[in-house]
Design an enzyme around this catalytic site. Structure first.
Site, mmCIF file in Angstrom:
data_model
loop_
_atom_site.group_PDB
_atom_site.id
_atom_site.type_symbol
_atom_site.label_atom_id
_atom_site.label_comp_id
_atom_site.label_asym_id
_atom_site.label_seq_id
_atom_site.Cartn_x
_atom_site.Cartn_y
_atom_site.Cartn_z
ATOM 1 N N LEU A 36 72.136 27.635 29.169
ATOM 2 C CA LEU A 36 71.307 26.777 30.011
ATOM 3 C C LEU A 36 70.197 26.111 29.212
ATOM 4 O O LEU A 36 69.639 25.098 29.634
ATOM 5 C CB LEU A 36 70.683 27.600 31.152
ATOM 6 C CG LEU A 36 71.580 27.851 32.365
ATOM 7 C CD1 LEU A 36 70.964 28.910 33.259
ATOM 8 C CD2 LEU A 36 71.815 26.579 33.142
ATOM 9 N N VAL A 74 67.700 19.635 39.257
ATOM 10 C CA VAL A 74 68.821 20.240 38.545
ATOM 11 C C VAL A 74 68.342 21.234 37.487
ATOM 12 O O VAL A 74 67.190 21.217 37.068
ATOM 13 C CB VAL A 74 69.717 19.163 37.886
ATOM 14 C CG1 VAL A 74 70.306 18.258 38.936
ATOM 15 C CG2 VAL A 74 68.922 18.347 36.872
ATOM 16 N N GLU A 75 69.258 22.089 37.044
ATOM 17 C CA GLU A 75 68.992 23.151 36.058
ATOM 18 C C GLU A 75 67.874 24.077 36.521
ATOM 19 O O GLU A 75 67.067 24.552 35.734
ATOM 20 C CB GLU A 75 68.643 22.549 34.685
ATOM 21 C CG GLU A 75 69.725 21.680 34.078
ATOM 22 C CD GLU A 75 70.908 22.489 33.575
ATOM 23 O OE1 GLU A 75 70.998 23.688 33.893
ATOM 24 O OE2 GLU A 75 71.754 21.905 32.890
ATOM 25 N N GLY A 76 67.802 24.347 37.816
ATOM 26 C CA GLY A 76 66.778 25.211 38.375
ATOM 27 C C GLY A 76 65.688 24.373 39.010
ATOM 28 O O GLY A 76 65.023 23.583 38.335
#
Length: 812
Positions: free
Chosen positions: A372, A497-499
């Site tokens: 990630l 996005v991505e958390g």
């Protein structure tokens, strides 16, 4: 009075022992001697009870058995009750990724020699050639308005160019046909494309972020790498990765998708595999993907793999055409990049499609956590940096071109508050990108990349909003002329996005940072488990070292506070750097001491007190950002403009730390504790102020004129020189203004004073020549510029159906 003086002396000596971090025995001897010497002035220190207290203190410090009995063993039992048990996911996260300079800052006493030795990455000749060649060629092919409002996709020739030129293989090793660029080069590629088209940049960044390519490079078997990586590098396969589900977004560890080990048929043969059903949402490139990476939970109810039913999270690489796969539908995220759902019903996946093979069964969360970092540390900050730099270049130019009340709008102080923040923020983003990608070149620092994702995207949100404020109606009227609105529309995508940003800030940054970056906490948490002499001895060693660390950072922070920072010694760098590094040294000690005290007083409750945790995360993040600014400024050619940008960005960073700490101290459950910490660490108030009005005015003026920072930021983005292009129009107009500004100002002044007259531009220009205000050549250039200026300020008009552009706005 002598008692008070003796207590003060003993306290100062004790603080000095911890400040200097003296060895345990030497510190104990000095403490005991000071105590006894104090007894010569005040008999109370030699009273039998006082001597028993002294002996008890020395026994705790020097005798491990006594310390374990009276201190560490009771502390361990109490902390076991306070701290929630670590989940399997949290334990895996501890093993995932690395740490970098952010850990040194958390220690409270960073090694500035180590910081001085950090060299920011630069592009190799091969990388620079790609950025100047293929990336520029791609950017020239892109028309974001056409992509967004008409095609709803990139043209086929653009897709083919991306595939043919290796844009989908930036991270793939050269032996498999990829480009294998550094993290910094990947960021530069993505941000330059993003300066032209968000759709194209997202389409390029996803295969090079969390996805099959990165997972295969790091964990794939030789057979998997040999087959898939060349196909991915050549663009023969378009990958996507299915992680998030309708009810598992930021909480990726709660994915409900379930795979069951069984036997089934694959390519006409019976084999051991997995029967998988899943439902994924918000998956970028899913509608056009030919191969899908999937994360799911694996179960083995028939023990075909051995004992144990629950096998943990796994990752598999699944061809999109397998029976049971449903793919091709699209979401509408507000931008025209490909994004959609993935569903599967009883899809049979042979074991050979598990990424890494059966050896990596149950290690999926660790794999995902480590990978990630690319999305958080490279791709999304690259998008944010591009937005910040384009705001600097376009809004700065617009603020000089656009005039109101007879002067450039960029000279109004109200506007300068916004444009100064754009200037300082863009400088910070470029510095932060260079620093974070340098850390990624050494590993996968999960905490720092979470910081980068949150603070870069939030800074983008702030800068683009300021840009829209300055542009006013020019910014909100959609059309092919608008160079800001489509970027503005993508802000919610970047912060989601991505958390999601809220959870990244309130749970991840300090939640992970405290465990990953603290010198002792992670090992202490692991030492909570198990019983026996060896475990207790290990915990005693860690706990006593932790206490020493806490007293040391507290003493450093308090002594640096009472001395106004004069006790701090930083000798690295030039005078500018040393001034700011001394402040950083002090703030690091304050942060480390504050964090430790918060951990001790709140324990496991800190995990639930998300606002307090977020403020600690903000302080830690801004320490990293300040280091990035200093390092970037050190490695740029020295200039007054560079120093002013760095000064503003640093003051913004320290102001954010001040705000975070002040709010934390105000809201600690023990209010007296918060007041005490603030008094101890900042007895004269916060030592670094936010940018003052003079600095704001200077930066507000700088953003409108050519300067070394503008030139450096221009190198990282694509600026068109086509006067019919959205950004090209304002760039051409700005450059023309720089050429004629002196004569243009003479022209405007003469008009305002009535020296020249006319009912239109041509008549005014002719009058300027007649009155000898300008030569004929100068008047022609001024008139040509003024036509460009007027054209630059126009917004698009459409037919009644908002379909076809129809400007036809006559100039008065």
């Amino acid at each position: 009075m002598s008692t008070l003086i003796s207590i003060i002396v003993l306290s100062l000596v004790t603080a000095g022992i911890f400040y200097l971090q003296l060895p345990r025995r030497r510190g104990a001897v000095i403490f005991a001697l000071t105590w006894l010497l104090a007894g010569t002035a005040e008999d109370a220190f030699l009273h039998p009870v006082a001597l028993i207290v002294l002996l008890a203190i020395l026994a705790v410090v020097l005798h491990s058995g006594f310390r374990r009995m009276v201190l560490s063993k009771p502390a361990r039992k109490a902390l076991q009750k306070m701290m929630p048990p670590m989940s399997a996911t949290e334990k895996e996260a501890l093993d995932a990724g690395t740490t970098w300079w952010e850990k040194d800052l958390f220690s409270g006493k960073p090694d500035w020699n180590q910081f001085d030795a950090i060299e920011l990455s630069s592009l190799t000749e091969r990388e620079q050639a790609f950025v100047d060649g293929e990336v520029d060629e791609l950017c020239a092919m892109l028309d974001e308005w056409d992509i967004h409002h008409h095609r709803k996709d990139m043209p086929e020739e653009v897709w083919q160019f991306i595939k043919d030129k290796g844009f989908l293989g930036l991270i793939i090793p050269e032996e498999y046909g990829g480009l294998h660029f550094s993290p910094y080069a990947q960021s530069r590629v993505v941000s330059k494309i993003a300066s032209r088209s968000t759709v194209a940049s997202v389409s390029v960044m996803v295969p090079n972020s969390l996805g099959p390519g990165e997972l295969l490079v790091k964990y794939g078997t030789k057979e998997q790498c040999d087959y898939w990586l060349p196909r991915l590098a050549r663009g023969e396969e378009i990958p996507c990765f299915g992680l998030t589900s309708p009810e598992a977004g930021s909480d990726a560890g709660a994915i409900p998708d379930r795979g069951v080990v069984c036997r089934g048929e694959y390519k006409g043969e019976e084999t051991l595999g997995i029967r998988l059903s899943f439902s994924k949402r918000w998956i970028t490139l899913a509608p056009v993907a030919t191969v899908v990476g999937l994360a799911f939970k694996l179960y083995d109810p028939d023990s075909l793999l051995g004992e144990g039913e629950e096998r943990g999270i796994c990752c598999a690489l699944v061809p999109a055409d397998l029976p049971g796969m449903e793919i091709g539908r699209r979401h509408n995220p507000g931008a025209a990049f490909m994004n959609g759902p993935l569903t599967g019903k009883d899809v049979f996946i042979p074991m050979e499609l598990l990424i890494g093979g059966q050896d990596y069964i149950g290690r999926g969360w660790q794999m995902l956590a480590e990978c990630l970092g690319a999305g958080r540390g490279i791709s999304l900050p690259a998008l944010s940096t591009a937005a910040g730099e384009m705001s600097y270049l376009t809004v700065g130019a617009f603020a000089r071109i656009r005039r109101q009340f007879g002067i450039e709008v960029g000279k109004f102080e109200g506007v300068q508050e916004a444009t100064a923040e754009i200037a300082g923020g863009a400088y910070m983003l470029e510095a932060y990108r260079a620093f974070v990608t340098r850390g990624l070149a050494d590993g996968a620092p999960s905490v720092m990349t979470a910081m980068a994702k949150y603070h870069a995207t939030e800074t983008m949100r702030r800068l683009v909003n300021h840009g829209m404020d300055v542009l006013g109606g020019r910014g909100i009227q959609l059309g092919p002329r608008n160079f800001m609105a489509l970027v503005y529309q993508t802000i919610p995508i970047a912060i989601t996005v991505e958390g999601a940003n809220i959870l990244t800030r309130s749970m991840m940054i300090f939640g992970q940072g405290a465990i990953r970056c603290h010198p002792y906490l992670a090992d202490e948490l692991l030492a909570f488990e198990g019983e026996g002499e060896e475990v207790e001895a290990r915990f005693d060693e860690l706990f006593s070292a932790h206490l020493g660390h806490t007293f040391s950072t507290f003493s450093r922070a308090a002594l640096l506070g009472v001395s106004g920072g004069l006790l701090g010694k930083v000798e690295q760098g030039d005078s500018f750097s040393r001034r700011w590094l001394k402040q950083l040294d002090r703030y690091c000690a304050v942060f480390a001491a504050t964090a430790d005290i918060a951990l001790v007083t709140l324990g496991g409750d800190l995990k639930r007190r998300e606002m307090l945790s977020a403020r600690l995360g903000d302080a830690h993040s801004q320490l990293v950002i300040a280091c990035a600014i200093i390092k970037y400024r050190q490695q740029q050619p020295v200039s007054e403009a560079g120093d002013l940008h760095a000064e503003y960005a640093l003051r913004q960073s320290f102001a954010a730390i001040n705000e975070a700490l002040a709010a934390l101290y105000r809201n600690m459950p023990q209010r007296w504790m918060g007041r005490l910490l603030k008094l101890k660490f900042f007895p004269y108030g916060f030592p670094v102020a936010a940018p003052d009005d003079d600095l704001i005015r200077k930066l507000g003026n700088l953003i409108m004129v050519p300067n070394p920072v503008r030139e450096a930021l221009s190198e990282a983005v694509y600026i068109s020189d086509d006067p019919e292009d959205a950004t090209g129009r304002i760039n051409v107009t700005y450059q023309r203004l720089l050429e004629v500004e002196r004569h243009y100002n003479l022209f405007l002044e003469a008009e305002a004073k009535g020296v020249i007259s006319g009912s239109n531009l041509d008549e005014l220009a002719a009058s300027a020549v007649e009155k000898k205000v300008l030569t004929a050549e100068q008047a022609q250039k001024v008139a040509d510029y003024d036509r460009l200026r007027y054209e630059c300020l126009l917004t698009d008009a459409f037919d009644r159906q908002l379909d076809k552009v129809d400007i036809r706005i006559a100039r008065p």
